[in-house]
Design a protein around this motif. Structure first.
Motif, PDB file in Angstrom:
ATOM      1  N   ILE A 159      10.552 -62.845  -3.553  1.00 38.47           N
ATOM      2  CA  ILE A 159      10.833 -62.282  -4.879  1.00 38.47           C
ATOM      3  C   ILE A 159       9.793 -61.228  -5.241  1.00 38.47           C
ATOM      4  O   ILE A 159      10.123 -60.148  -5.742  1.00 38.47           O
ATOM      5  N   PHE A 160       8.524 -61.539  -4.990  1.00 33.68           N
ATOM      6  CA  PHE A 160       7.472 -60.571  -5.295  1.00 33.68           C
ATOM      7  C   PHE A 160       7.690 -59.283  -4.507  1.00 33.68           C
ATOM      8  O   PHE A 160       7.577 -58.176  -5.066  1.00 33.68           O
ATOM      9  N   ASP A 161       7.989 -59.413  -3.215  1.00 28.25           N
ATOM     10  CA  ASP A 161       8.200 -58.220  -2.393  1.00 28.25           C
ATOM     11  C   ASP A 161       9.363 -57.385  -2.901  1.00 28.25           C
ATOM     12  O   ASP A 161       9.300 -56.140  -2.920  1.00 28.25           O
ATOM     13  N   MET A 162      10.429 -58.047  -3.317  1.00 22.97           N
ATOM     14  CA  MET A 162      11.603 -57.318  -3.812  1.00 22.97           C
ATOM     15  C   MET A 162      11.280 -56.562  -5.097  1.00 22.97           C
ATOM     16  O   MET A 162      11.645 -55.397  -5.248  1.00 22.97           O
ATOM     17  N   VAL A 163      10.612 -57.237  -6.020  1.00 23.98           N
ATOM     18  CA  VAL A 163      10.302 -56.595  -7.297  1.00 23.98           C
ATOM     19  C   VAL A 163       9.288 -55.477  -7.117  1.00 23.98           C
ATOM     20  O   VAL A 163       9.514 -54.329  -7.537  1.00 23.98           O
TER      21      VAL A 163
END
Length: 240
Positions: free
Chosen positions: A166-170
């Motif tokens: 999730i962090f990488d996507m955001v």
């Protein structure tokens, strides 16, 4: 005998005020001078400290700039706006606003470029910026679970992998939008991004849901019907 890396350095304890002044001076120098012309001597002069004070705290310019940029991202907070989607929109808008600041643009792009040739610097970026800001993902997940919007995570390792993803996507999407594409991450874009993040690629489809895919049994039935139809016809087109 060499001292261990963890041994405390002699001398006076670090001053929080001096640290804050140095990091602020670093950001100002980035904006006015740019990465290539920034020197520790200039930062020391701006901060009103001795150059040796900087070297007692940071090994060089790379590490100093990472910490100066990391302090900007520490300003991020997860707002409680009543729903998971609204919370995500709120923190993404904050993130985009920070990336729009000249000191963040100059500093982040510079250290990321330098880290491609410096493994230690890459690790410092990960520890000082990436890992510290994953707190927002964990907090958002916990809040959404408490609201009943998401199921509880029962496997810690899987939960950690999900938080990383999730962090990488955001972060990847917002950094690319603002710094690489140089386009605004405004409220309309953030709403669309959040919808895709939560619902996937079908978020913008007319029906709001994915097209139904056929299972293997349905394909086999259709193939059998087609085959039967072909074999049941005479060469003249009539039924056999």
């Amino acid at each position: 005998m060499q001292s261990s890396p963890s041994a405390a350095r002699p001398g006076r304890p670090r001053s929080a005020a001096a640290d804050a002044a140095i990091l602020q001076a670093t950001r100002e120098a980035l904006v006015e001078l740019g990465w290539s012309k920034l020197t520790l001597g200039d930062v020391a002069t701006r901060a009103g400290v001795a150059k040796t004070t900087l070297y007692r705290r940071w090994a060089g310019k790379n590490e100093l700039v990472v910490d100066a940029v990391a302090e900007l991202f520490d300003e991020l907070e997860l707002p409680d706006r009543g729903s998971l989607a609204a919370d995500i929109e709120g923190v993404v808008l904050q993130f985009a606003a920070i990336l729009d600041r000249p000191e963040a643009k100059s500093g982040l792009m510079a250290v990321v470029a330098e880290s491609t040739r410096d493994d230690a610097l890459r690790e410092r970026i990960r520890a000082s910026i990436v890992d510290r800001q994953k707190r927002l993902v964990l907090a958002g997940r916990a809040r959404a679970t408490a609201r009943g919007e998401l199921p509880p995570e029962t496997h810690p390792e899987e939960a950690a992998r999900t938080a990383d993803l999730i962090f990488d996507m955001v972060a990847g999407a917002v950094v690319h939008r603002t710094l690489v594409s140089a386009r605004p991450a405004d409220e309309e874009w953030v709403r669309s991004f959040t919808r895709v993040l939560l619902l996937g690629l079908t978020a913008n489809s007319p029906s709001g849901g994915p097209p139904r895919s056929k299972n293997s049994g349905e394909f086999e039935d259709e193939a059998l019907q087609a085959d039967t139809g072909v074999r049941g016809r005479s060469p003249r087109g009539g039924e056999g």
